[in-house]
Write a protein that holds these residues in place. Structure first.
Motif, mmCIF file in Angstrom:
data_model
loop_
_atom_site.group_PDB
_atom_site.id
_atom_site.type_symbol
_atom_site.label_atom_id
_atom_site.label_comp_id
_atom_site.label_asym_id
_atom_site.label_seq_id
_atom_site.Cartn_x
_atom_site.Cartn_y
_atom_site.Cartn_z
ATOM 1 N N LEU A 159 -2.404 6.715 9.988
ATOM 2 C CA LEU A 159 -1.385 7.662 9.566
ATOM 3 C C LEU A 159 -0.296 7.792 10.628
ATOM 4 C CD1 LEU A 159 -3.573 10.568 8.079
ATOM 5 C CD2 LEU A 159 -2.734 8.490 6.953
ATOM 6 N N VAL A 160 0.795 8.419 10.247
ATOM 7 C CA VAL A 160 1.872 8.703 11.186
ATOM 8 C C VAL A 160 2.179 10.199 11.139
ATOM 9 C CG1 VAL A 160 2.928 6.422 11.042
ATOM 10 C CG2 VAL A 160 3.656 8.223 9.464
ATOM 11 N N GLU A 161 2.880 10.657 12.179
ATOM 12 C CA GLU A 161 3.267 12.062 12.252
ATOM 13 C C GLU A 161 4.603 12.236 11.542
ATOM 14 O OE1 GLU A 161 0.782 13.472 16.173
ATOM 15 O OE2 GLU A 161 2.971 13.532 16.240
ATOM 16 N N ARG A 162 4.489 12.467 10.268
ATOM 17 C CA ARG A 162 5.665 12.606 9.406
ATOM 18 C C ARG A 162 5.437 13.752 8.434
ATOM 19 N NH1 ARG A 162 7.476 8.248 4.666
ATOM 20 N NH2 ARG A 162 9.112 9.547 3.730
ATOM 21 N N LYS B 88 0.821 -1.211 0.000
ATOM 22 C CA LYS B 88 0.000 0.000 0.000
ATOM 23 C C LYS B 88 0.860 1.268 0.000
ATOM 24 C CE LYS B 88 -3.491 0.093 2.840
ATOM 25 N NZ LYS B 88 -4.289 -0.062 4.083
ATOM 26 N N GLY B 89 1.872 1.281 0.855
ATOM 27 C CA GLY B 89 2.705 2.466 0.960
ATOM 28 C C GLY B 89 3.428 2.782 -0.331
ATOM 29 N N LYS B 90 3.944 1.754 -1.001
ATOM 30 C CA LYS B 90 4.688 1.958 -2.240
ATOM 31 C C LYS B 90 3.778 2.492 -3.341
ATOM 32 C CE LYS B 90 8.645 1.371 -4.485
ATOM 33 N NZ LYS B 90 9.870 2.117 -4.137
ATOM 34 N N ILE B 91 2.543 2.010 -3.393
ATOM 35 C CA ILE B 91 1.601 2.473 -4.420
ATOM 36 C C ILE B 91 1.265 3.949 -4.194
ATOM 37 C CG2 ILE B 91 -0.733 2.210 -5.337
ATOM 38 C CD1 ILE B 91 -0.509 -0.790 -4.617
ATOM 39 N N ILE B 92 0.992 4.310 -2.942
ATOM 40 C CA ILE B 92 0.679 5.712 -2.631
ATOM 41 C C ILE B 92 1.861 6.608 -2.966
ATOM 42 C CG2 ILE B 92 0.152 7.316 -0.743
ATOM 43 C CD1 ILE B 92 -1.355 4.929 0.582
ATOM 44 N N ASP B 93 3.062 6.128 -2.666
ATOM 45 C CA ASP B 93 4.270 6.900 -2.956
ATOM 46 C C ASP B 93 4.434 7.110 -4.463
ATOM 47 O OD1 ASP B 93 6.609 8.264 -2.230
ATOM 48 O OD2 ASP B 93 7.837 6.482 -2.562
ATOM 49 N N GLU B 94 4.153 6.099 -5.259
ATOM 50 C CA GLU B 94 4.249 6.217 -6.715
ATOM 51 C C GLU B 94 3.257 7.250 -7.251
ATOM 52 O OE1 GLU B 94 6.294 4.555 -9.078
ATOM 53 O OE2 GLU B 94 7.454 4.096 -7.278
ATOM 54 N N ILE B 95 2.044 7.230 -6.752
ATOM 55 C CA ILE B 95 1.031 8.195 -7.205
ATOM 56 C C ILE B 95 1.420 9.608 -6.799
ATOM 57 C CG2 ILE B 95 -1.383 8.930 -6.901
ATOM 58 C CD1 ILE B 95 -2.087 5.926 -6.568
ATOM 59 N N PHE B 96 1.901 9.759 -5.571
ATOM 60 C CA PHE B 96 2.328 11.077 -5.097
ATOM 61 C C PHE B 96 3.494 11.597 -5.934
ATOM 62 C CE2 PHE B 96 5.123 13.698 -2.460
ATOM 63 C CZ PHE B 96 4.244 14.684 -2.046
ATOM 64 N N GLY B 97 4.465 10.718 -6.199
ATOM 65 C CA GLY B 97 5.634 11.120 -6.955
ATOM 66 C C GLY B 97 5.318 11.511 -8.386
ATOM 67 N N GLU B 98 4.296 10.924 -8.951
ATOM 68 C CA GLU B 98 3.929 11.214 -10.335
ATOM 69 C C GLU B 98 3.083 12.475 -10.467
ATOM 70 O OE1 GLU B 98 3.716 10.826 -14.433
ATOM 71 O OE2 GLU B 98 4.924 9.643 -13.031
ATOM 72 N N PHE B 99 2.129 12.685 -9.549
ATOM 73 C CA PHE B 99 1.135 13.732 -9.747
ATOM 74 C C PHE B 99 1.297 14.958 -8.843
ATOM 75 C CE2 PHE B 99 -0.900 9.994 -11.539
ATOM 76 C CZ PHE B 99 -1.443 10.498 -12.703
ATOM 77 N N VAL B 100 1.982 14.802 -7.719
ATOM 78 C CA VAL B 100 2.038 15.908 -6.759
ATOM 79 C C VAL B 100 3.430 16.523 -6.673
ATOM 80 C CG1 VAL B 100 1.612 16.637 -4.382
ATOM 81 C CG2 VAL B 100 0.194 14.846 -5.413
ATOM 82 N N THR C 288 2.375 16.529 4.904
ATOM 83 C CA THR C 288 2.292 15.944 6.249
ATOM 84 C C THR C 288 1.402 14.704 6.276
ATOM 85 O OG1 THR C 288 0.365 17.249 6.914
ATOM 86 C CG2 THR C 288 2.515 18.291 7.178
ATOM 87 N N ASP C 289 1.511 13.995 7.403
ATOM 88 C CA ASP C 289 0.577 12.924 7.762
ATOM 89 C C ASP C 289 0.555 11.800 6.727
ATOM 90 O OD1 ASP C 289 0.127 14.694 9.796
ATOM 91 O OD2 ASP C 289 -1.822 15.360 9.082
ATOM 92 N N TYR C 290 1.613 11.016 6.727
ATOM 93 C CA TYR C 290 1.800 9.938 5.764
ATOM 94 C C TYR C 290 1.129 8.650 6.236
ATOM 95 C CZ TYR C 290 5.217 12.484 2.923
ATOM 96 O OH TYR C 290 5.812 13.376 2.076
ATOM 97 N N PRO C 291 0.810 7.739 5.309
ATOM 98 C CA PRO C 291 0.268 6.435 5.717
ATOM 99 C C PRO C 291 1.316 5.642 6.489
ATOM 100 C CG PRO C 291 0.711 6.484 3.350
ATOM 101 C CD PRO C 291 0.866 7.880 3.846
ATOM 102 N N ILE C 292 0.866 4.867 7.424
ATOM 103 C CA ILE C 292 1.766 4.134 8.303
ATOM 104 C C ILE C 292 2.649 3.165 7.514
ATOM 105 C CG2 ILE C 292 0.139 2.256 8.811
ATOM 106 C CD1 ILE C 292 1.141 2.402 11.739
ATOM 107 N N GLU C 293 2.142 2.651 6.379
ATOM 108 C CA GLU C 293 2.901 1.683 5.591
ATOM 109 C C GLU C 293 4.171 2.293 4.988
ATOM 110 O OE1 GLU C 293 -1.394 0.530 5.647
ATOM 111 O OE2 GLU C 293 -0.303 2.381 5.164
ATOM 112 N N MET C 294 4.199 3.608 4.834
ATOM 113 C CA MET C 294 5.340 4.284 4.233
ATOM 114 C C MET C 294 6.376 4.698 5.264
ATOM 115 S SD MET C 294 3.568 6.823 1.438
ATOM 116 C CE MET C 294 5.145 7.544 0.966
ATOM 117 N N SER C 295 6.060 4.540 6.550
ATOM 118 C CA SER C 295 6.894 5.172 7.577
ATOM 119 C C SER C 295 7.065 4.265 8.785
ATOM 120 C CB SER C 295 6.243 6.498 8.002
ATOM 121 O OG SER C 295 5.866 7.259 6.871
ATOM 122 N N PRO C 296 7.909 3.225 8.649
ATOM 123 C CA PRO C 296 8.042 2.251 9.744
ATOM 124 C C PRO C 296 8.775 2.768 10.974
ATOM 125 C CG PRO C 296 9.523 1.726 7.932
ATOM 126 C CD PRO C 296 8.641 2.823 7.449
#
Length: 510
Positions: A415-418, A373-385, A396-404
């Protein structure tokens, strides 16, 4: 062999012959030292050094300069040449009657070439055309060069000024940075600014009372980021070691040990591809401050970077390509899922893996089977945002899967505080409210181990010693990493990370 290579080879042989001739004359072409009293910039900035017409030569301040011969205009018994030192260039005037017939005719005129390093002792005067010049009373060859340096030539053709023989090939400039610095001295300004940037950051953190430390580069377990490491072997211990991908876990051990604030400018190594924004060896600064959270760290980052911009440029605004970037506080703060929805129209918050895959497919994002899940969200963010964020912006406020390694959000489930700071379309900083619950941390590591077993080579490994450290208790902590190379690209208006690294990694020459 090309014509250029043939010419260089021929010049090399000629200069070797000159070297032998110098030694046959009893002349040492590589002396041990030379006393330098003045630099070119100082002389040019201090007109009081110039000898006046009514001054006796003995009353004028003597100067001793050294550098490379960059141009020569020989006029029989006298010569004007430009000498380049570490601060710029200055004209030198040398006469046979002043330095001696053999020194001038044989050593200087016949056996000295463009690029040779020489020492000059004399005084400063102004020529009839008004140019500040060093009048040579003594001449000494300090280093005989065996290879010709490329000297650009300006030629007027059809009413236009054309430049030939410029050392402008980017790849060769990176490979031969030493030559680049000689021939294109403006490159030095970039690295001077980089040094000043790092010093400004160091001063800012020191003034807050934080301690600069050093942690291991060779690590038995790599961690602190999601990346593939370089692997090496320690012969005496017969064990595998890794070049660190981050220094986070060691710095947090120091917070456990009782320090309230520690930072390190670290060389990190990630076994990844090369690009305008990636070098496998890079520099970042990481900072950890006890009893603080990510909201506090956002204020700290924008304050520090704003200060750096002012110290380097005298203003909060920096020109980067076609963009004028303003680092004046406060910077926008946008939650990650809100930023994605603004650009794609898709609300991804709370979606499961299948829903995220479907959204990525709708957005024409190619996925690998191992993506969670985290990798997919990161790919979408990197492409469009990310590419659209030119002004400094906190996401701010990233999904927990992206931030162990980040603490769970105090209000928002999943979410996590990132935060990441995005500027000029790229991440320059990453920070968390650090996870200090050892039970939660173990569960996160175990999830990373599962992803790794499924094929994610960048997933983290379990670090038992770090988990043990957390079990002794780590206070609430804010952590930060800033990419020095990427920030330097912005602060120096450089197009590629290779422009801010003295010796970037290069593909082997064929």
């Amino acid at each position: 062999m090309s014509n250029t290579e043939s010419s260089v080879s021929e010049q090399h042989e000629i200069r070797l012959e000159k070297l032998e001739e110098l030694r046959d004359l009893g002349y040492e072409p590589y002396p041990h030292d030379f006393e330098v009293t003045h630099k070119s910039k100082y002389i040019l900035d201090h007109p009081e050094l110039i000898k006046q017409d009514d001054q006796d030569e003995d009353d004028v301040e003597k100067v001793s300069v050294a550098g490379r011969v960059m141009t020569r205009r020989i006029m029989g018994k006298s010569t004007f040449f430009n000498l380049q030192d570490s601060e710029g260039e200055i004209q030198v005037y040398i006469r046979r009657d002043d330095v001696g017939k053999e020194e001038y005719n044989k050593v200087f005129k016949k056996l000295t070439d463009i690029g040779d390093i020489v020492g000059i002792k004399g005084h400063v005067f102004k020529t009839g055309t008004g140019e500040t010049t060093v009048y040579a009373k003594e001449f000494q060859l300090l280093s005989k060069t065996l290879r010709p340096i490329p000297v650009p030539k300006e030629v007027e053709e059809d009413g236009e000024t054309k430049v030939y023989d410029a050392f402008s090939d980017k790849e060769q400039r990176y490979r031969q940075r030493y030559l680049d610095l000689i021939v294109n001295p403006e490159v030095r300004d970039v690295f001077q600014q980089r040094t000043e940037m790092v010093q400004a950051m160091r001063n800012f953190m020191n003034d807050k009372g934080y301690m600069e430390v050093e942690t291991p580069i060779l690590q038995p377990i790599y961690g602190g980021a999601s990346a593939e490491p370089f692997v090496t072997h320690h012969n005496a211990l017969d064990m595998k070691l890794y070049l660190r991908i981050a220094n986070e876990l060691y710095l947090k051990r120091l917070i456990v040990g009782g320090y309230d604030g520690v930072y390190e400018f670290s060389k990190d190594f990630r076994n990844e591809g090369l690009s305008r924004f990636h070098n496998p060896e890079f520099t970042q600064v990481e900072l950890y401050v006890a009893y603080k959270d990510y909201d506090w760290m956002m204020n700290f980052v924008e304050s520090m970077v704003e200060t750096v911009a002012k110290e380097l440029h005298g203003s909060t605004t920096v020109q980067v390509g076609d963009n004028e970037i303003d680092f004046e506080r406060p910077w926008p703060r946008i939650p990650m899922f809100e930023a994605i929805e603004n650009e794609t129209g898709k609300d991804l918050y709370g979606k499961d893996l299948d829903e995220l895959k479907a959204a990525a497919k709708d957005l024409n994002i190619e996925l690998e089977d191992s993506y969670g899940k985290g990798k997919i969200i990161d790919e979408i963010f990197g492409e469009f945002v990310e590419p659209k964020l030119i002004q400094p912006t906190f996401i701010t406020d990233y999904p927990i899967e992206m931030s162990p390694l980040a603490k769970k959000h105090r209000e928002k489930e999943g979410l996590v505080e990132r935060f990441e700071c995005i500027c000029n379309g790229k991440e320059i900083a990453n920070a968390f409210s650090e996870l200090n619950d050892p039970v939660d941390q173990r569960e996160r590591f175990e999830e990373q181990a599962r992803l790794r077993a499924e094929g994610d080579e960048e997933a983290m490994t379990i670090d038992e010693d770090f988990l043990q450290a957390l079990e002794y208790g780590m206070p609430p902590t804010a952590g930060l990493g800033i990419g020095i190379d990427r920030l330097a690209m912005i602060m120096t208006d450089s197009d590629s990370i290779r422009d801010v690294l003295f010796f970037p990694q290069m593909k082997p020459e064929k």
